[in-house]
Design a protein around this motif. Sequence first.
Motif, PDB file in Angstrom:
ATOM      1  N   LYS A  88       0.814  -1.223   0.000  1.00 51.94           N
ATOM      2  CA  LYS A  88       0.000   0.000   0.000  1.00 51.94           C
ATOM      3  C   LYS A  88       0.851   1.278   0.000  1.00 51.94           C
ATOM      4  O   LYS A  88       0.378   2.349  -0.367  1.00 51.94           O
ATOM      5  CB  LYS A  88      -0.955   0.010   1.192  1.00 51.94           C
ATOM      6  CG  LYS A  88      -0.269   0.074   2.539  1.00 51.94           C
ATOM      7  CD  LYS A  88      -1.271   0.064   3.683  1.00 51.94           C
ATOM      8  CE  LYS A  88      -0.607   0.101   5.038  1.00 51.94           C
ATOM      9  NZ  LYS A  88       0.390   1.138   5.246  1.00 51.94           N
ATOM     10  N   ASP A  89       2.129   1.165   0.370  1.00 47.96           N
ATOM     11  CA  ASP A  89       2.990   2.333   0.473  1.00 47.96           C
ATOM     12  C   ASP A  89       3.971   2.509  -0.689  1.00 47.96           C
ATOM     13  O   ASP A  89       4.783   3.421  -0.696  1.00 47.96           O
ATOM     14  CB  ASP A  89       3.798   2.274   1.785  1.00 47.96           C
ATOM     15  CG  ASP A  89       2.880   2.312   2.998  1.00 47.96           C
ATOM     16  OD1 ASP A  89       1.875   3.050   2.974  1.00 47.96           O
ATOM     17  OD2 ASP A  89       3.156   1.573   3.968  1.00 47.96           O
ATOM     18  N   VAL A  90       3.894   1.625  -1.681  1.00 46.04           N
ATOM     19  CA  VAL A  90       4.841   1.692  -2.805  1.00 46.04           C
ATOM     20  C   VAL A  90       4.397   2.773  -3.781  1.00 46.04           C
ATOM     21  O   VAL A  90       3.230   2.871  -4.149  1.00 46.04           O
ATOM     22  CB  VAL A  90       4.916   0.325  -3.531  1.00 46.04           C
ATOM     23  CG1 VAL A  90       5.751   0.452  -4.809  1.00 46.04           C
ATOM     24  CG2 VAL A  90       5.510  -0.735  -2.613  1.00 46.04           C
ATOM     25  N   THR A  91       5.389   3.564  -4.202  1.00 47.40           N
ATOM     26  CA  THR A  91       5.193   4.531  -5.267  1.00 47.40           C
ATOM     27  C   THR A  91       6.378   4.434  -6.213  1.00 47.40           C
ATOM     28  O   THR A  91       7.479   4.113  -5.795  1.00 47.40           O
ATOM     29  CB  THR A  91       5.029   5.969  -4.751  1.00 47.40           C
ATOM     30  OG1 THR A  91       4.811   6.836  -5.862  1.00 47.40           O
ATOM     31  CG2 THR A  91       6.219   6.423  -3.942  1.00 47.40           C
ATOM     32  N   PHE A  92       6.138   4.672  -7.472  1.00 56.57           N
ATOM     33  CA  PHE A  92       7.180   4.572  -8.469  1.00 56.57           C
ATOM     34  C   PHE A  92       7.578   5.935  -9.005  1.00 56.57           C
ATOM     35  O   PHE A  92       8.305   6.036  -9.979  1.00 56.57           O
ATOM     36  CB  PHE A  92       6.735   3.657  -9.635  1.00 56.57           C
ATOM     37  CG  PHE A  92       6.523   2.248  -9.172  1.00 56.57           C
ATOM     38  CD1 PHE A  92       7.581   1.368  -9.097  1.00 56.57           C
ATOM     39  CD2 PHE A  92       5.262   1.812  -8.789  1.00 56.57           C
ATOM     40  CE1 PHE A  92       7.399   0.063  -8.657  1.00 56.57           C
ATOM     41  CE2 PHE A  92       5.068   0.503  -8.360  1.00 56.57           C
ATOM     42  CZ  PHE A  92       6.140  -0.365  -8.285  1.00 56.57           C
TER      43      PHE A  92
END
Length: 184
Positions: free
Chosen positions: A178-182
Motif C-alpha cells: 500500500k505504500d509503494v510509489t514509483f
Amino acid sequence: MTTFSERPRTALMVIDVQKGVVAGAHQRDTVVANIAALVDTARAQGAPVVWVQHSDEGLEKGSEDWEYVPELPRRESEPLVHKTYGDSFEGTDLEEVLAGAGVGHLVVTGAQTDACIRSTIHGAFVRGYDVTLVGDAHTTEDLSQWGAPPPEQVIAHTNLYWQEQSAPARKAGVVETKDVTFSD
C-alpha cells in the motif's frame, strides 16, 4: 541515491512467480494479489515492470510448472529475463535491461524469499542499485522439515534485516504494498 546517478527511474521486479515455484508457497494468494496490485500501480505510473523467470533441471523451461501464474499476465512490451541462478543478475541480460530503461532503483517482489529473492536483493545492492523489498509481496515454501525456520519467520527475518542494510550512495528498505510509489 543510487550509484547510478544517470539512471533515476524506479522499476518493479517480479521474480519467479511461476506455477511450480509458488504452488505451495506461504500465503500464496495474498502475495500474488499484492504483486498484481503493484504491477497495476507501476503501469499506471509509467514505471518499468521487469519479469524474471527461473529454469533449472527441476523446473524445466517450457513446462507447465515453469509458466507464470495466470493472475500475473505480462505485457509483450515488458522485459522478460530468463535465469538459471538464484541472483537474477548472474548469467542474464538484466543489467542491460535496467540500464536501457534508466533504472537505478529496484522494487522487488516474488519468490522464493530464502533463495532467489535474497540472492537478487543482495546482488542488486552490491552492484550499486537502491533496493526496496516489498514486505508483503514475497513468499517461500515451508522447508522446516529440512531444518529451515517456518516460512512466516523466514519472511519476517528477511524483512527485518533488509531494513537495516546500508552502503555508500545506496539505500535499502522494506515497505508494504500500500505504500509503494514509483514516482522518481
